[in-house]
Design an enzyme around this catalytic site. Structure first.
Site, PDB file in Angstrom:
ATOM      1  CG  HIS A 143      -5.651  -2.299   0.098  1.00 33.05           C
ATOM      2  ND1 HIS A 143      -5.123  -1.938  -1.124  1.00 33.05           N
ATOM      3  CD2 HIS A 143      -4.979  -1.564   1.028  1.00 33.05           C
ATOM      4  CE1 HIS A 143      -4.165  -1.040  -0.937  1.00 33.05           C
ATOM      5  NE2 HIS A 143      -4.060  -0.802   0.361  1.00 33.05           N
ATOM      6  CG  ASP A 187      -7.043  -3.144  -3.613  1.00 32.20           C
ATOM      7  OD1 ASP A 187      -7.801  -2.484  -2.879  1.00 32.20           O
ATOM      8  OD2 ASP A 187      -5.807  -3.203  -3.442  1.00 32.20           O
ATOM      9  CB  SER A 240      -0.931  -0.077   1.217  1.00 29.54           C
ATOM     10  OG  SER A 240      -1.940   0.862   1.141  1.00 29.54           O
TER      11      SER A 240
END
Lengths: 378, 265
Positions: free
Chosen positions: B244, B216, B95
């Site tokens: 995610h 996602d 991320s």
């Protein structure tokens, strides 16, 4: 509704919104209360919508970054405050509990939503109140800092034939007004007053007393050249003021005579001044006096001393000696030894004491520290 | 304390083996890698850490005025790699830490040998033709949502003011790895979701793997494809999973995708 209902009825008619999703997040079951909350019919939701599509975008991020990791770790999350988005785009504040259906079905969850409009209003009020309290606290702290700056001169004035240095370190975070102060001012073409004190207590009430003491000393100093007399006057004023704060003071009057400094010094409940001789030897200077504004029968004594070349006088507050560290209290003995070993320079002495006192407490002073050092100009 | 201590660094695997550093994203700490990292400990020196302000990092060193951009995190990680004296590191970032990885690789090419970007996005906000998936309003709402959900965090000062906390307040939540001091969490969210690292991709000079989750909602396929298309020498592997966090939802596929990449580069 029949009270003898089965599990299906309990699910369907429960007074909270039930949802079950499959491993891909698609809603496979939803009860009447949930459909009411999101304002949709069963056929618009079941097997058609992902649960995340009924959350706000922010809610989806939160689910992905926090809730699923927590679910995956502990299989359950509780008391999560999330908005559902109804068919007419209205936000429906809700509290969510959720658990994984089983370890084998991945992200399949059983979720319970309880509408929480009232709670939300209440919490919004609380948050607003918290914010304004924080704001008020910051304003008070900034006021306190401003007040403090008016009580501590940025640097002592320049005095011919005299070297003088001062240091002030507030306790802790420094966000609260402390009670230590010092002042240096002229009372005649050849005479100066150095005063250093410690008002009991902290905060704005203590600062008001600090201010009162400081200006009382200034206003009586010209009329009363004898420091003990001056302290008597200040004591009378503070006693009349009916404040519950008292203070300790050391007043030093310096008169320039025949190229030498004559020192007259008096203590009011304050630690003695320290005289550092030309060889570095340290002796105490001053005789015990009563604190200002504390006792019915005050008593102060003036001692006089002619300052020799190469000697220095150090005034300090008990924040120096009473600082506590892992090795107990700093104490007078350590202070005397420290001063003995410091270079013969008023700045080096002042800064050296302040640093040692702070270091002893690992940089986190439990009390204010104020130090003034003066010496015949080298 | 040194930086390793402050960032709660834990290391596994043979000393001196090729280093692989796993960095968690916005949300939770290094525990996020528990299904993936052990698979590399046979033939790698596996390094795990908690970013400043996250997990069990030393919170007393978090200063709001410092962590106003990803560059501050980059500087800390470069310093950490220097401290540990690691070279030719495989940097695996999830991320937001995928972008921190890009910044670290660009700033310390002598330290980073390969990049694995898990569920990355170079820009979360929609911007003049670019589709990040989010609007400013969404991010404001996220900050509001986080203000309302402290996930068991209790201000130690508040509990001091209230006197001795009752036993049920003191209970340790199992999920402390997702519990972040609220003001830090809000700042990290703002830094993460308002950042724009698209321009940094052109400077990447190391082999790069983009690990994209098929579904996602935080870092959609278009975000991963953008990074692949703008990072020279990169490739993208799509993991057939939802959400995610493919390292949680599909750890086996995540491991094999990284292993495959490491074998080829």
């Amino acid at each position: 509704m029949d009270l003898d209902h089965g599990a299906d009825d309990l699910f369907e008619h429960a007074p909270c919104g039930y949802v079950v999703t499959d491993r891909d997040g698609v809603i496979v079951q939803a009860n009447a209360e949930f459909l009411r909350m999101v304002g949709r019919e069963a056929d618009e939701v079941i097997a058609v919508r992902m649960l995340s599509s009924l959350l706000t975008v922010a809610g989806r991020i939160f689910v992905e970054t926090h809730l699923f990791p927590m679910l995956e770790h502990s299989r359950v999350v509780r008391e999560i405050d999330l908005d559902l988005v109804a068919a007419d785009e209205r936000r429906v504040p809700a509290l969510l509990n959720a658990s994984l259906v089983s370890p084998e079905t991945g992200r399949a969850v059983l979720a319970v939503f309880i509408e929480a409009r009232d709670r939300h209003r209440y919490e919004d009020d609380l948050r607003l109140a918290t914010r304004s309290a924080e704001l008020a606290r910051e304003q008070a702290a900034s006021l306190a800092e401003t007040l403090q700056k008016t009580l501590i001169p940025p640097a002592p004035p320049h005095i011919p034939h005299l070297d003088i240095a001062a240091a002030y370190r507030p306790a802790g975070t420094g966000r609260e007004v402390g009670g230590d102060f010092y002042d240096v001012f002229q009372v005649s073409p050849t005479a100066w007053i150095v005063v250093l004190g410690d008002v009991s207590g902290k905060g704005v009430p203590a600062a008001l007393v600090t201010s009162l003491v400081r200006y009382t000393v200034r206003s009586f100093a010209i009329e009363h050249p004898d420091p003990a007399e001056l302290l008597g006057q200040v004591d009378a004023v503070l006693t009349a003021n009916e404040t519950r704060h008292y203070c300790t003071l050391v007043v030093a009057r310096l008169d320039r005579h025949d190229g030498e400094w004559e020192l007259a010094l008096s203590l009011a409940g304050h630690p003695p001044a320290l005289l550092r001789g030309p060889g570095g030897e340290v002796t105490e200077l001053g005789l015990f006096g009563t604190p200002i504004g504390l006792v019915d029968v005050p008593g102060f004594v003036t001692v006089r001393h002619r300052l020799q070349g190469g000697s220095s006088v150090i005034l300090y507050t008990d924040g120096v000696t009473e600082g506590r560290g892992p090795n107990g209290m700093y104490g007078e003995k350590r202070l005397h030894e420290l001063i003995h070993g410091l270079p013969d320079d008023v700045h080096a002495i002042t800064d050296g004491i302040a640093r040692a006192a702070l270091d002893f407490q690992n940089g986190d002073a439990s009390d204010d520290i104020a130090i003034v050092t003066f010496a015949p100009h080298r | 304390m040194n930086l390793s201590g402050r960032l709660n660094v834990t290391m596994h695997g043979p000393v001196g083996a090729p280093p692989i550093v796993f960095v968690h994203g916005f949300g939770c700490g290094q525990v996020m890698w528990r299904h993936v990292a052990p698979a590399f400990a046979d033939d790698h020196r596996v390094v795990l850490l908690d970013l400043p302000g996250s997990g069990d990092s030393d919170l007393s060193l978090y200063r709001a005025e410092r962590y106003t951009s990803l560059e501050a995190y980059r500087d800390d990680l470069v310093e950490l790699l220097d401290e540990l004296d690691l070279t030719d590191v495989v940097f695996v970032g999830h991320s937001v830490s995928a972008m921190i990885g890009v910044l670290v690789a660009n700033a310390a090419p002598q330290r980073v040998g390969r990049l694995v970007l898990v569920a990355p996005s170079a820009r979360y906000l929609d911007d003049d033709g670019y589709v990040g998936g989010f609007s400013e309003r969404d991010i404001d709402e996220l900050l509001g949502l986080m203000e309302r959900n402290h996930l068991g965090w209790q201000d130690p000062l508040a509990s001091l003011v209230a006197g001795a906390a009752p036993a049920d307040v003191k209970r340790e939540l199992e999920d402390s790895f997702c519990r972040t001091r609220p003001d830090i969490a809000a700042q990290f969210a703002a830094v993460t979701f308002r950042g724009d690292n698209r321009a940094d991709l052109a400077d990447v000079g190391v082999p790069t793997l983009v690990l994209q989750s098929r579904n996602d909602s935080v870092a959609p396929m278009a975000a991963g494809a953008f990074i692949r298309d703008h990072t020279e020498g990169s490739r993208m592997t799509v993991i057939d999973t939802y959400g995610h966090c493919p390292h949680l939802s599909a750890p086996a596929q995540t491991i094999s995708a990284i292993q495959e990449f490491l074998e080829e580069h």
